[in-house]
Design a protein around this motif. Sequence first.
Motif, PDB file in Angstrom:
ATOM      1  N   GLY A  73      10.304   0.251   1.022  1.00  0.00           N
ATOM      2  CA  GLY A  73       9.091  -0.569   0.975  1.00  0.00           C
ATOM      3  C   GLY A  73       9.282  -1.901   1.661  1.00  0.00           C
ATOM      4  O   GLY A  73       8.373  -2.414   2.334  1.00  0.00           O
ATOM      5  N   LEU A  74      10.476  -2.478   1.518  1.00  0.00           N
ATOM      6  CA  LEU A  74      10.783  -3.737   2.193  1.00  0.00           C
ATOM      7  C   LEU A  74      11.000  -3.514   3.686  1.00  0.00           C
ATOM      8  O   LEU A  74      10.614  -4.342   4.517  1.00  0.00           O
ATOM      9  N   GLY A 154       2.914   5.103   5.017  1.00  0.00           N
ATOM     10  CA  GLY A 154       3.286   3.693   4.949  1.00  0.00           C
ATOM     11  C   GLY A 154       3.280   3.044   6.318  1.00  0.00           C
ATOM     12  O   GLY A 154       2.806   1.904   6.482  1.00  0.00           O
ATOM     13  N   VAL A 155       3.770   3.757   7.318  1.00  0.00           N
ATOM     14  CA  VAL A 155       3.761   3.219   8.683  1.00  0.00           C
ATOM     15  C   VAL A 155       2.326   3.070   9.189  1.00  0.00           C
ATOM     16  O   VAL A 155       1.979   2.060   9.809  1.00  0.00           O
ATOM     17  N   PRO A 214       2.550   1.881  -4.151  1.00  0.00           N
ATOM     18  CA  PRO A 214       2.513   3.347  -4.170  1.00  0.00           C
ATOM     19  C   PRO A 214       3.524   3.988  -3.225  1.00  0.00           C
ATOM     20  O   PRO A 214       4.050   5.072  -3.512  1.00  0.00           O
ATOM     21  N   ILE A 215       3.822   3.317  -2.113  1.00  0.00           N
ATOM     22  CA  ILE A 215       4.821   3.846  -1.185  1.00  0.00           C
ATOM     23  C   ILE A 215       6.196   3.869  -1.846  1.00  0.00           C
ATOM     24  O   ILE A 215       6.924   4.864  -1.789  1.00  0.00           O
ATOM     25  N   LEU A 251      -4.398   5.781  -4.034  1.00  0.00           N
ATOM     26  CA  LEU A 251      -4.404   4.329  -3.820  1.00  0.00           C
ATOM     27  C   LEU A 251      -3.962   3.990  -2.401  1.00  0.00           C
ATOM     28  O   LEU A 251      -4.552   3.116  -1.741  1.00  0.00           O
ATOM     29  N   LEU A 252      -2.952   4.693  -1.929  1.00  0.00           N
ATOM     30  CA  LEU A 252      -2.450   4.450  -0.574  1.00  0.00           C
ATOM     31  C   LEU A 252      -3.513   4.766   0.479  1.00  0.00           C
ATOM     32  O   LEU A 252      -3.707   3.991   1.430  1.00  0.00           O
TER      33      LEU A 252
END
Length: 274
Positions: A73-74, A154-155, A214-215, A251-252
Amino acid sequence: MAAGKRWKIMRTDVLHAVRLARLDLTLVARNTTVLFNVLLMPLLMAWLFTQAQGGVSVAGVPGPVYVLTGVPGLMLGFAVFINLVNSYTSRREELVLKRLRGGQPSAAAVLGGSALGALALFLGQVALLGVWIRRSEGVLPSNVPLLVLAAFLGVVLFALFAAAFSAITPNAEMAQITVLPVILIMMVGSPIAFPAGEMPGPLGTISNLLPVTPIVKIMRSAYLGADHFSSGGGALSTLEQWTGALPSLGLLLAWIVAGALLARWLFRWEPRRG
């Protein structure tokens, strides 16, 4: 005939996107500062987090394992968000985006090419992280397809955010300041080092609603094969992992829609100056 023409246009866009991705990866490899910031900085921060969590158990797993499975996530903040804000802003100000937009590639191909390069960087980081976890903790990923799906979404999300934030960034030099609030929120508010439920009062609720949360939850649960959608940490079967991920995926996807609207509204092809 129309279908054939659409297929030809789509194929051309894909080829342009791949070429742009290869160009981006080459530029990153040649720039020592960028290479350190987007690739090595998150790994260094991951090591610092694990030192703080050494000997501690979090949600039923060793602290270092909990941290390392949340660090992707970071990494999204560095390999994707910071990287693409810099890329989109500098190319806009240097009229590169304008020239690309005026040529054959569609807007999706121009923006997607950079996002594809960022995806390759991010997946490379996740692979390095997997080797680290395997060698230090002896843990292998439980559900690779779910892990890759969360990484891809996420990307997509942070590429859209980067497109939106590039619009409020006057030049590449200011990008480090523009992105700083987002990175700080990701570091402090996302459940990287401890579950969101352990945050006091409404902070836990806010953390659960952050786009990166969520990721982190999906990737950690998919990696460990356990329920980290809540703070339980109980073992889950593959099917239970997929069903447990549905609220986080919902949610994502909602955040992706919001990011797409922001990017469409804010993104600029022309330089900000007169």
